[in-house]
Scaffold this active site. Structure first.
Site, PDB file in Angstrom:
ATOM      1  N   ASP A 197       1.363  -6.649  -4.425  1.00  0.00           N
ATOM      2  CA  ASP A 197       0.507  -6.599  -3.246  1.00  0.00           C
ATOM      3  C   ASP A 197       1.019  -7.777  -2.411  1.00  0.00           C
ATOM      4  O   ASP A 197       1.134  -8.892  -2.923  1.00  0.00           O
ATOM      5  CB  ASP A 197      -0.954  -6.820  -3.663  1.00  0.00           C
ATOM      6  N   SER A 198       1.322  -7.551  -1.145  1.00  0.00           N
ATOM      7  CA  SER A 198       2.053  -8.588  -0.402  1.00  0.00           C
ATOM      8  C   SER A 198       1.252  -9.858  -0.204  1.00  0.00           C
ATOM      9  O   SER A 198       1.804 -10.890   0.176  1.00  0.00           O
ATOM     10  CB  SER A 198       2.522  -8.050   0.950  1.00  0.00           C
ATOM     11  N   SER A 199      -0.063  -9.824  -0.463  1.00  0.00           N
ATOM     12  CA  SER A 199      -0.796 -11.090  -0.352  1.00  0.00           C
ATOM     13  C   SER A 199      -0.334 -12.078  -1.424  1.00  0.00           C
ATOM     14  O   SER A 199      -0.647 -13.267  -1.347  1.00  0.00           O
ATOM     15  CB  SER A 199      -2.311 -10.871  -0.398  1.00  0.00           C
ATOM     16  N   THR A 230       0.816  -1.219   0.000  1.00  0.00           N
ATOM     17  CA  THR A 230       0.000   0.000   0.000  1.00  0.00           C
ATOM     18  C   THR A 230       0.850   1.270   0.000  1.00  0.00           C
ATOM     19  O   THR A 230       0.478   2.285  -0.589  1.00  0.00           O
ATOM     20  CB  THR A 230      -0.914  -0.012   1.249  1.00  0.00           C
ATOM     21  N   THR A 281       1.424  -4.770   4.160  1.00  0.00           N
ATOM     22  CA  THR A 281       1.262  -5.200   5.554  1.00  0.00           C
ATOM     23  C   THR A 281       0.620  -6.588   5.687  1.00  0.00           C
ATOM     24  O   THR A 281       0.784  -7.244   6.712  1.00  0.00           O
ATOM     25  CB  THR A 281       0.390  -4.199   6.339  1.00  0.00           C
ATOM     26  N   ASP A 282      -0.122  -7.016   4.626  1.00  0.00           N
ATOM     27  CA  ASP A 282      -0.909  -8.243   4.782  1.00  0.00           C
ATOM     28  C   ASP A 282      -0.064  -9.448   5.178  1.00  0.00           C
ATOM     29  O   ASP A 282      -0.425 -10.197   6.073  1.00  0.00           O
ATOM     30  CB  ASP A 282      -1.681  -8.546   3.494  1.00  0.00           C
TER      31      ASP A 282
HETATM   32  N1  ASP Z   1      -2.854  -5.487   0.455  1.00  0.00           N
HETATM   33  C1  ASP Z   1      -1.774  -4.637   0.878  1.00  0.00           C
HETATM   34  C2  ASP Z   1      -0.499  -5.453   0.861  1.00  0.00           C
HETATM   35  O1  ASP Z   1      -0.289  -6.211   1.760  1.00  0.00           O
HETATM   36  C3  ASP Z   1      -2.039  -4.093   2.240  1.00  0.00           C
HETATM   37  C4  ASP Z   1      -0.966  -3.167   2.770  1.00  0.00           C
HETATM   38  O2  ASP Z   1       0.087  -2.967   2.227  1.00  0.00           O
HETATM   39  O3  ASP Z   1      -1.225  -2.587   3.825  1.00  0.00           O
HETATM   40  O4  ASP Z   1       0.281  -5.326  -0.046  1.00  0.00           O
END
Ligand code: ASP
Length: 556
Positions: free
Chosen positions: A108-110, A33, A140-141
């Protein structure tokens, strides 16, 4: 305790200019993000973070001339110059110079997996000697998983590695991206915390203890079983030095990239779960490890006929390692209840207070180590490798606020003991709960390792290194212990430091080149000048000489 440097005329000129020290930090952008922008299909990661998001912000750019920083960009060792930015002077009287290296594909880290973790580890390894510290920007995911994985993959880490991200993009009006990144940069640029850490919402957590606890709050992370390693306030960052792990081997930094993530799984027990469900997972093709999330202190349903326990015991007999972690946020798995004890009797390993993220990535790491057996993996799952679990609870010695005098006194006494070559005294002082002294510095910025690097006693230097003294700290003149040892002409000290992963800082190389003209031998051992010795040669030569010393009985 001042260490006199051999100042040559060319350097004297440079030293007359007022000099504000700079730390060099590499920011590795993987996505998330923090760098995202809106698109018709929702937020997506976008390139150009340094120019678009940082160059325009005064706290990230003091407006000085941008110099180029070398970054090793691929496996062939190709170096590309990257324009750098510099922060204004911090409260600690330093500036942080940094550049952002963006991955080809921003995620996107997911969507991250073991390949992405390996790419991060390789980028750190390739650039290890070029930078003082590393900040990794990540979504953050899955951030807690990446932190845990990297903590195991980066072996004998001697520099600070901080991962961060944000809940709102840097380009949003109200965001946490600026604070999270600036806080990470300042911690990375000032404190030697040789661990994989996670910085978020003014707190620095041990990476492998952390978990994401909120989907949209700015306080998105916590490490429920481990107090933060540091906390940033409006005045300064307070580091909990007693907690910091340090490498205690005479070994170089290295990475292990092939995690066996495809043969591990995670399963959460729930009331009414059928043994057949667990059996189906345990019979997945090639499965080697399972993390079982159980109730409370590690309990699972007994069942009338012990069917669940039998399913687990059979799988363990087939060589599958099963690790028991608790579904609770805090506390540890312990054999208090009969239901938990029967799991451990069946051979299930107690994961103590491991998070699921750490348990899963540690299993994948251990299973991929050369010569791993189910027994060796089971044994190491209950041991702390990187501070990821609490083996035994010991009271932590805390210094009351007014303890500064004691601290200064202890450091002075230690300095004298080092200068006098009194190993026994050095051992005694550090035994008295004084481990924080290892990376503390005197008025001229010299740590005990700096002092030992120029003192006559090689065993003292070795002892300090094996206690976790850092080879990368720089004194107020910007000098590393390696520079001082070479400058003092102490070849054996130089070799020992290099075997421990020491290298000259890029800011020292010009001075070292000049000094090497006079004394090519010892500077060659330090890795500079016409008779430069590579890391590999050093390791081989070092081992032989060390073996000779051991035979002669002079090595500790
Ligand atoms: N979906 C985002 C990710 O993990 C969420 C984030 O960065 O806060 O890449």
């Amino acid at each position: 305790m001042t260490i006199m440097e051999d100042i040559i005329p060319e350097m004297a000129e440079q030293q007359s200019e007022p000099h504000i020290p700079e730390s060099r930090v590499l920011i590795i952008m993987t996505g998330g993000t923090i760098c995202m922008r809106p698109s018709p299909s929702g937020f997506i990661p976008a390139r150009g973070f340094q120019e678009q998001c940082l160059a325009r912000v005064p706290t990230f750019n003091d407006g000085s001339r941008s110099t180029m920083m070398d970054v090793v960009v691929d496996n062939t060792g190709q170096i590309k110059g990257h324009p750098s930015l510099r922060t204004p002077q911090t409260v600690y009287g330093r500036r942080v110079r940094y550049t952002v290296f963006e991955f080809e594909e921003l995620l996107d880290s997911s969507s991250i997996d073991a390949k992405g973790w390996a790419e991060i580890a390789k980028t750190v390894e390739r650039n290890y000697t070029l930078f003082d510290a590393f900040v990794i920007l990540h979504g953050t995911d899955s951030l807690a998983y990446t932190c845990s994985a990297l903590s195991f993959m980066l072996q004998n880490l001697g520099k600070t590695v901080i991962l961060t991200g944000s809940q709102a993009p840097m380009l949003e009006l109200q965001n946490d991206a600026g604070d999270n990144l600036l806080g990470s940069l300042v911690v990375a640029g000032h404190f030697m915390i040789p661990e994989v850490c996670l910085y978020f919402n003014n707190k620095l957590f041990r990476g492998n203890r952390s978990c994401k606890v909120a989907a949209s709050d700015f306080a998105a992370f916590n490490s429920p079983n481990c107090v933060p390693l540091a906390v940033t306030t409006s005045m300064r960052t307070n580091v909990n030095w007693d907690l910091i792990n340090r490498p205690t081997n005479i070994q170089h930094f290295s990475i292990q990239t092939n995690l066996d993530t495809t043969h591990v799984a995670c399963l959460r027990i729930f009331p009414g779960i059928k043994p057949e469900m667990i059996d189906a997972v345990l019979k997945l093709d090639g499965l080697r490890g399972l993390v079982l999330e159980t109730f409370g202190a590690g309990n699972a349903p007994h069942g009338q006929d012990n069917a669940l326990i039998n399913v687990l015991a059979d799988a363990i007999k087939r060589g599958i390692v099963i690790v028991n972690v608790t579904q609770c946020l805090t506390g540890s798995v312990s054999p208090v209840y009969a239901t938990g004890m029967s799991l451990s009797r069946a051979g299930v390993v107690a994961g103590l207070d491991l998070t699921t993220e750490a348990a899963l990535t540690k299993l994948a790491y251990l299973l991929a180590l050369p010569n791993a057996t189910p027994e060796s993996v089971a044994r190491d799952m209950s041991r702390s490798l990187r501070g990821e679990l609490t083996e035994v609870s010991q009271p932590v010695f805390q210094h009351p606020d007014g303890a500064l005098t004691e601290r200064v006194q202890a450091l002075t006494v230690l300095g004298y003991a080092i200068a006098q070559g009194d190993l026994q005294r050095v051992e005694e002082i550090l035994k008295l709960e004084h481990h924080y002294l290892l990376n503390d510095a005197d008025y001229s910025g010299n740590t005990p390792v700096h002092l030992a690097a120029t003192s006559p006693s090689l065993p003292i230097l070795r002892f300090l290194l094996m206690q976790g003294g850092s080879v990368h700290m720089r004194n107020s003149n910007g000098r590393t212990p390696l520079f001082l040892a070479a400058n003092a002409g102490l070849s054996e000290h130089v070799m020992l430091l290099r075997q421990s992963g020491a290298h000259l800082h890029s800011d020292e190389r010009a001075a070292a080149q000049l000094l090497a003209r006079r004394r090519p031998g010892v500077w060659g051992l330090a890795g500079i000048g016409p008779r430069e010795i590579s890391d590999r040669e050093m390791e081989e030569a070092g081992e032989e000489r060390l073996a000779e010393r051991m035979m002669a009985g002079s090595a500790p």
